[in-house]
Design a protein around this motif. Sequence first.
Motif, PDB file in Angstrom:
ATOM      1  N   TYR A 164    -114.373 -32.710  53.573  1.00  0.00           N
ATOM      2  CA  TYR A 164    -113.376 -32.420  53.095  1.00  0.00           C
ATOM      3  C   TYR A 164    -112.068 -32.691  53.997  1.00  0.00           C
ATOM      4  O   TYR A 164    -111.073 -33.065  53.719  1.00  0.00           O
ATOM      5  CB  TYR A 164    -113.155 -30.920  52.672  1.00  0.00           C
ATOM      6  N   ALA A 186    -113.053 -30.310  46.736  1.00  0.00           N
ATOM      7  CA  ALA A 186    -114.180 -31.456  46.487  1.00  0.00           C
ATOM      8  C   ALA A 186    -113.606 -32.695  47.222  1.00  0.00           C
ATOM      9  O   ALA A 186    -112.582 -32.859  47.605  1.00  0.00           O
ATOM     10  CB  ALA A 186    -113.910 -31.744  44.856  1.00  0.00           C
ATOM     11  N   PRO A 233    -112.719 -34.623  39.863  1.00  0.00           N
ATOM     12  CA  PRO A 233    -113.482 -34.439  41.053  1.00  0.00           C
ATOM     13  C   PRO A 233    -115.087 -34.619  40.387  1.00  0.00           C
ATOM     14  O   PRO A 233    -115.083 -33.951  39.150  1.00  0.00           O
ATOM     15  CB  PRO A 233    -113.342 -33.507  41.775  1.00  0.00           C
ATOM     16  N   LYS A 234    -116.113 -34.532  41.248  1.00  0.00           N
ATOM     17  CA  LYS A 234    -117.400 -34.308  40.524  1.00  0.00           C
ATOM     18  C   LYS A 234    -117.390 -32.696  40.551  1.00  0.00           C
ATOM     19  O   LYS A 234    -117.473 -32.102  41.554  1.00  0.00           O
ATOM     20  CB  LYS A 234    -118.326 -34.796  41.208  1.00  0.00           C
ATOM     21  N   GLU A 281    -119.749 -31.025  43.123  1.00  0.00           N
ATOM     22  CA  GLU A 281    -119.219 -31.052  44.234  1.00  0.00           C
ATOM     23  C   GLU A 281    -118.102 -30.088  44.864  1.00  0.00           C
ATOM     24  O   GLU A 281    -117.732 -30.148  45.983  1.00  0.00           O
ATOM     25  CB  GLU A 281    -118.776 -32.589  44.711  1.00  0.00           C
ATOM     26  N   ILE A 282    -117.532 -29.240  43.875  1.00  0.00           N
ATOM     27  CA  ILE A 282    -116.587 -28.226  44.010  1.00  0.00           C
ATOM     28  C   ILE A 282    -117.291 -27.236  44.907  1.00  0.00           C
ATOM     29  O   ILE A 282    -118.244 -26.667  44.371  1.00  0.00           O
ATOM     30  CB  ILE A 282    -116.047 -27.838  42.903  1.00  0.00           C
ATOM     31  N   TRP A 309    -109.700 -33.247  47.003  1.00  0.00           N
ATOM     32  CA  TRP A 309    -109.203 -32.427  45.958  1.00  0.00           C
ATOM     33  C   TRP A 309    -109.090 -30.880  46.470  1.00  0.00           C
ATOM     34  O   TRP A 309    -109.932 -30.312  47.106  1.00  0.00           O
ATOM     35  CB  TRP A 309    -110.045 -32.298  44.734  1.00  0.00           C
TER      36      TRP A 309
END
Length: 167
Positions: free
Chosen positions: A23, A90, A99-100, A103-104, A122
Motif C-alpha cells: 500500500y 487496497a 479494488p479487489k 485485498e481490502i 485505495w
Amino acid sequence: MSRSILLKQLQAQSITPENFRSYGQVIFPSIDGKAYDAEDAQLNLQNGIPRIYIMRLHHQGRKFHKITRHVQCTQCLGSLEGKDWLIALAPPNNDTDQPKLEEIAAFRIPGNCFIKLEVGTWHAGPYFDGDFVDFYNLELSNTNEIDHFTHNFLESHNLEFEIASIS
C-alpha cells in the motif's frame, strides 16, 4: 423489493513496514541528520503544487461503503498529538475502477508515525474512536478536485465494511 445490506468486518492489524508494503510506506521517527535512504518517504508530487495542511476530522464511526484513490500523487497522513487511528486500504490496480474485495485490509496506525500511500492506493478513513483528531495531509493542492476517484460498494455489491475497534 429492497435487499439487505451485507456487512463485512475487517480486523485492524498493527502496521509494520513489511505488512504495509503493498500500500505504501510507514515512516517512523529517525535520528536528526540521518542520510536520506529507502526508509524515508519516497514521494511523487511532480504533477502539481504540493500541499500540506492540517485537517480536523470528527468521529463518524468505523463503517464505510466508499473507497477512494489518487492516481497522480502519493499521499501522506499522520495524526497529531500521538493519537492512534485506523484506515482501510487496497493496493493500487490501475487496470480497473474498483479494488479487489479480497485485498481490502485494515490497519491500526500508532500516533508516533505517518503513512505514505503509493500512487493509486485505495483508502477509506482515517477512522478513530475520539470526538475528533487533527491529521496532517500531504498531497497536491488540487487532489480533491481533479484526482479523486471513488468506488461505492453499496451500489456495486450492496456491501458495507466495518473496521474492528482499536485494541
